[in-house]
Design an enzyme around this catalytic site. Structure first.
Site, PDB file in Angstrom:
ATOM      1  N   ASP A   1       0.850  -1.183   0.000  1.00  9.66           N
ATOM      2  CA  ASP A   1       0.000   0.000   0.000  1.00  9.66           C
ATOM      3  C   ASP A   1       0.889   1.237   0.000  1.00  9.66           C
ATOM      4  O   ASP A   1       1.876   1.278  -0.712  1.00  9.66           O
ATOM      5  CB  ASP A   1      -0.925  -0.049   1.215  1.00  9.66           C
TER       6      ASP A   1
ATOM      7  N   CYS B   1       0.109   3.801  11.068  1.00 12.60           N
ATOM      8  CA  CYS B   1       0.308   5.053  11.807  1.00 12.60           C
ATOM      9  C   CYS B   1       0.067   6.268  10.927  1.00 12.60           C
ATOM     10  O   CYS B   1      -0.703   7.157  11.268  1.00 12.60           O
ATOM     11  CB  CYS B   1       1.718   5.089  12.388  1.00 12.60           C
TER      12      CYS B   1
ATOM     13  N   GLU C   1     -17.484  -0.143  27.394  1.00 10.61           N
ATOM     14  CA  GLU C   1     -16.227  -0.833  27.731  1.00 10.61           C
ATOM     15  C   GLU C   1     -16.535  -2.057  28.589  1.00 10.61           C
ATOM     16  O   GLU C   1     -17.294  -1.971  29.550  1.00 10.61           O
ATOM     17  CB  GLU C   1     -15.285   0.118  28.472  1.00 10.61           C
TER      18      GLU C   1
ATOM     19  N   ARG D   1      -7.050  -5.827  17.326  1.00  8.73           N
ATOM     20  CA  ARG D   1      -6.387  -5.816  16.023  1.00  8.73           C
ATOM     21  C   ARG D   1      -6.094  -7.255  15.618  1.00  8.73           C
ATOM     22  O   ARG D   1      -6.061  -8.151  16.459  1.00  8.73           O
ATOM     23  CB  ARG D   1      -5.062  -5.048  16.102  1.00  8.73           C
TER      24      ARG D   1
ATOM     25  N   HIS E   1       9.832  29.200  34.028  1.00  9.09           N
ATOM     26  CA  HIS E   1       8.536  29.643  34.550  1.00  9.09           C
ATOM     27  C   HIS E   1       8.015  30.796  33.707  1.00  9.09           C
ATOM     28  O   HIS E   1       8.785  31.672  33.310  1.00  9.09           O
ATOM     29  CB  HIS E   1       8.686  30.110  36.004  1.00  9.09           C
TER      30      HIS E   1
END
Length: 468
Positions: A34, A40, A202, A277, A451
């Protein structure tokens, strides 16, 4: 004569291995069926972050009045233009990878590779005759793809994979996400900020139920989901999906981990499945080498990334969940495999791998949780500091979240860092370096941090660990 290294797959692991092997003097050929960049770049990390960035920007526009800004007119997502930008970003990255391979004189073949025997392979090139290849070392970097369920297979319209979700042309009015892991949680925030009514399901007792993610980070994330009106059902699973007019009727039941019954069937426009996966290991011909994957198709490799066949290496997602399935881990594995293919003797260590989860707020972690440290027999302690204590967090209006440093109570050595908050995925780099170098909380406390900045969260947590 240069050693011939063949690599199947040009994802983050494959192209990193190719470049390193070429730098070491090998004659390198990569076969990619591909586009270069793997999951990713093409259907994972990069496209989803383009969407997350756009969703976050939209969210900031809606909060403009908090910063003394008046925004006139309606600000709304334009999915066509968002997808066009996604494609431009992906194509630019693809070009960069191809240029990198070309500069290192790596041959890239666009097609499908089949291993025909020891030192032999055939590449079926798109639009050309098959090409026979010889190799001295072989690196398998073929990756993985979303796992589908026969009971409700992907159709790209109503029942979506994570890859399908990255090609949405309009925002669904309502969507259920099956799976509260990394991908599911990221999409929950993206789609909610873009305007969807999101329901997350979940099977375990918390979102992000990963051993590497501190349970307190999950608690904070669940609180932020409630603020964004993201509904979530824990300890539940989907048992049936029925088409109902233009939408879906989804039935839920308690999962094997336990849970209350209900709710009744949930009506949604689309279902996004983000559970699991499966490996791209079929039709490779590795059996012609005497190499057999496990019962689920994952390939096994040792710490040198070498399989049970000498000179044959495997890296990245194709190794499966027994390793860490992340792009940056695949790249590290690729470098090790390449060096070992050329006579090196490097070992892969998974002890210091930063995790980055692009929810809102972001979640990041590295090293041991306090529970893991104590389970390993260490005398561990942890100290937590809230982001709202930082001036910079107040300035940018992102005060939700916390950072926790886990350390050895006797030596002060940093064992782990766990964060949820603004830019946590960037901030975790300091934690990864601390764990990698064996730094102590005193080392962090005595390092001057600029800072006002967000990295001061590490300073504050380390000072707290010292009792300061």
């Amino acid at each position: 004569m240069a050693k011939r290294v063949a690599i199947v797959g040009a994802g983050p692991g494959g192209y990193a291995a190719a470049v390193r092997a070429a730098q070491l003097g090998a004659d390198v050929t990569v076969v990619e069926r591909d586009n270069v960049g793997g999951t990713c770049l093409n259907s994972g990390c990069i496209p989803s972050k383009v969407m997350a960035t756009a969703a976050g920007m939209l969210d900031n526009f809606r909060r403009a009045h908090e910063f003394g800004l008046e925004v006139s007119g309606e600000v709304r997502p334009d999915m066509s233009r968002m997808m066009e930008r996604k494609e431009r970003v992906v194509q630019d990255q693809q070009k960069g990878i191809l240029d990198l391979l070309a500069r290192n004189r790596v041959t890239i073949l666009r097609g499908t590779a089949t291993i025909t025997g020891p030192g032999k392979a055939v590449a079926a090139i798109h639009g050309s005759e098959p090409l026979e290849m010889g190799w001295d070392s072989l690196i398998l970097a073929t990756g993985s793809r979303p796992l589908d369920f026969p009971a409700f297979p992907f159709d790209g319209e109503r029942i979506l994979s994570s890859s399908d979700a990255l090609n949405l042309r309009e925002i669904p009015r309502s969507i259920m996400i099956l799976g509260g892991g990394v991908i599911g949680c990221e999409f929950a925030f993206i789609l909610a900020m873009l305007g969807s009514e999101v329901t997350l399901v979940e099977a375990l007792d918390r979102v992000l139920p990963l051993p590497s993610v501190d349970a307190d980070c999950s608690k904070v994330l669940q609180r932020e989901m409630k603020k964004r009106k993201i509904k979530f059902y824990l300890n539940r699973t989907v048992t049936a999906v029925d088409r109902d007019g233009t939408g879906l009727r989804v039935a839920l039941a308690p999962s094997a981990s336990g849970g209350a019954s209900g709710p009744g069937p949930v009506q949604v426009e689309k279902l996004l499945v983000c559970v699991g996966r499966k490996p791209n290991s079929e039709s490779l011909g590795i059996e012609n080498l005497g190499l057999q994957p496990d019962g689920k198709g994952w390939i096994t490799a040792d710490e040198r990334m070498e399989t049970g066949v000498p000179g044959v290496f495997a890296i990245g997602d194709v190794l499966g969940p027994s390793r860490i399935m992340l792009a940056h881990v695949a790249s590290a594995e690729g470098l090790i495999a390449a060096e070992n293919a050329l006579g090196g003797d490097r070992r892969m260590s998974y002890d210091v791998v930063p995790g980055a989860i692009f929810t809102n707020p972001e979640v990041a972690c590295v090293g041991l949780t306090e529970e893991q440290a104590r389970g390993s027999g260490l005398c561990a302690r942890s100290e937590t500091v809230l982001f709202r204590n930082l001036g910079k967090a107040q300035v940018i209006g992102e005060i939700a979240g916390e950072a926790k440093i886990v350390s050895d109570a006797q030596t002060g050595r940093v064992l782990g860092v766990h964060m949820i908050g603004p830019h946590a995925t960037d901030l975790i780099a300091e934690g990864a370096l601390a764990v990698r170098m064996g730094a102590t909380v005193r080392d962090l406390a005595e390092t001057i941090h600029a800072h006002p900045t967000l990295p001061e969260i590490m300073l504050e947590a380390s000072l707290k660990s010292l009792g300061a």
